[in-house]
Design an enzyme around this catalytic site. Structure first.
Site, PDB file in Angstrom:
ATOM      1  N   HIS A 145      11.132   2.443  -6.365  1.00 42.73           N
ATOM      2  CA  HIS A 145       9.866   2.613  -6.267  1.00 42.73           C
ATOM      3  C   HIS A 145       9.182   2.922  -4.914  1.00 42.73           C
ATOM      4  O   HIS A 145       9.462   2.595  -3.902  1.00 42.73           O
ATOM      5  CB  HIS A 145       9.212   1.022  -6.757  1.00 42.73           C
ATOM      6  CG  HIS A 145       9.750   0.043  -5.828  1.00 42.73           C
ATOM      7  ND1 HIS A 145      10.813  -0.580  -6.130  1.00 42.73           N
ATOM      8  CD2 HIS A 145       9.195  -0.816  -4.970  1.00 42.73           C
ATOM      9  CE1 HIS A 145      10.972  -1.616  -5.130  1.00 42.73           C
ATOM     10  NE2 HIS A 145       9.908  -1.800  -4.505  1.00 42.73           N
ATOM     11  N   ILE A 177       1.494  -6.440  -8.228  1.00 44.15           N
ATOM     12  CA  ILE A 177       0.722  -7.681  -8.720  1.00 44.15           C
ATOM     13  C   ILE A 177       0.499  -8.543  -7.615  1.00 44.15           C
ATOM     14  O   ILE A 177      -0.489  -9.304  -7.615  1.00 44.15           O
ATOM     15  CB  ILE A 177       1.992  -8.505  -9.320  1.00 44.15           C
ATOM     16  CG1 ILE A 177       1.432  -9.792 -10.363  1.00 44.15           C
ATOM     17  CG2 ILE A 177       2.949  -9.219  -8.502  1.00 44.15           C
ATOM     18  CD1 ILE A 177       2.470 -10.154 -11.268  1.00 44.15           C
TER      19      ILE A 177
HETATM   20  P1  AMP Z   1       9.739  -4.148  -2.548  1.00 42.39           P
HETATM   21  O1  AMP Z   1       9.555  -5.298  -1.381  1.00 42.39           O
HETATM   22  O2  AMP Z   1       9.600  -2.881  -1.920  1.00 42.39           O
HETATM   23  O3  AMP Z   1      10.842  -4.360  -3.261  1.00 42.39           O
HETATM   24  O4  AMP Z   1       8.296  -4.314  -3.456  1.00 42.39           O
HETATM   25  C1  AMP Z   1       8.423  -4.925  -4.665  1.00 42.39           C
HETATM   26  C2  AMP Z   1       6.793  -4.972  -5.100  1.00 42.39           C
HETATM   27  O5  AMP Z   1       6.993  -5.376  -6.222  1.00 42.39           O
HETATM   28  C3  AMP Z   1       6.071  -6.242  -4.226  1.00 42.39           C
HETATM   29  O6  AMP Z   1       5.091  -5.551  -3.567  1.00 42.39           O
HETATM   30  C4  AMP Z   1       5.570  -7.035  -5.389  1.00 42.39           C
HETATM   31  O7  AMP Z   1       4.439  -7.543  -5.464  1.00 42.39           O
HETATM   32  C5  AMP Z   1       5.638  -6.204  -6.557  1.00 42.39           C
HETATM   33  N1  AMP Z   1       6.008  -6.726  -8.052  1.00 42.39           N
HETATM   34  C6  AMP Z   1       6.868  -7.742  -8.209  1.00 42.39           C
HETATM   35  N2  AMP Z   1       6.671  -8.195  -9.609  1.00 42.39           N
HETATM   36  C7  AMP Z   1       5.765  -7.326 -10.062  1.00 42.39           C
HETATM   37  C8  AMP Z   1       5.013  -7.386 -11.504  1.00 42.39           C
HETATM   38  N3  AMP Z   1       5.604  -7.951 -12.490  1.00 42.39           N
HETATM   39  N4  AMP Z   1       4.213  -6.447 -11.291  1.00 42.39           N
HETATM   40  C9  AMP Z   1       3.609  -5.625 -10.465  1.00 42.39           C
HETATM   41  N5  AMP Z   1       4.310  -5.585  -9.129  1.00 42.39           N
HETATM   42  C10 AMP Z   1       5.362  -6.472  -9.164  1.00 42.39           C
END
Ligand code: AMP
Ligand code: ZN
Length: 115
Positions: free
Chosen positions: A101, A32
């Site tokens: 992820h 996102i």
């Molecule tokens: P991390 O910092 O490795 O936990 O990455 C989490 C990622 O999830 C970040 O890059 C956010 O931008 C992404 N993120 C959070 N909420 C969403 C969502 N609803 N849809 C897509 N990506 C998301």
């Protein structure tokens, strides 16, 4: 599925996402808040917190995650230009979502930076 997990809700379709790929054990969707022209997250459908929560029993899950990410990078058109995989783990990584992820980053020259 974990009831209070954002990514479990995305996998279940309870929260919308921009889907790239889905199969029996993996789901991929556009981040996102993209950090590169292509920024896709690949998640195992099974809820698992992070790398620190894995064990030898997760060998197949982790191998599958990497190979799926490779396949998805190809679907995204990154095979020739190249790409980066990132898996944040633990407080110092800045991780924000507690469902394992893998980030696929590409579409531009990436600097070698720890951020
Ligand atoms: P991390 O910092 O490795 O936990 O990455 C989490 C990622 O999830 C970040 O890059 C956010 O931008 C992404 N993120 C959070 N909420 C969403 C969502 N609803 N849809 C897509 N990506 C998301
Ligand atoms: Zn989850």
């Amino acid at each position: 599925m974990s009831d209070d997990c954002l990514f479990c809700k995305i996998i279940a379709g309870e929260i919308p996402s921009n889907k790239v790929y889905s199969d029996d054990d993996s789901y991929a969707f556009h981040d996102i808040n993209p950090a590169a022209p292509v920024h896709v997250l690949v998640v195992p459908k099974k809820h698992i917190c992070d790398m620190q929560a894995t064990s030898d029993a997760d060998e197949a899950l982790l191998g599958n995650l990497l190979l799926k990410a490779n396949k998805i990078a190809e679907i995204l058109g990154l095979k020739e230009s190249g790409y980066r995989f990132v898996i944040n783990t633990g407080p110092d990584s800045g991780r924000t979502i507690y469902h394992l992820h893998l980030h696929i980053l590409g579409g531009r020259q990436l600097e070698l930076s720890a951020g």
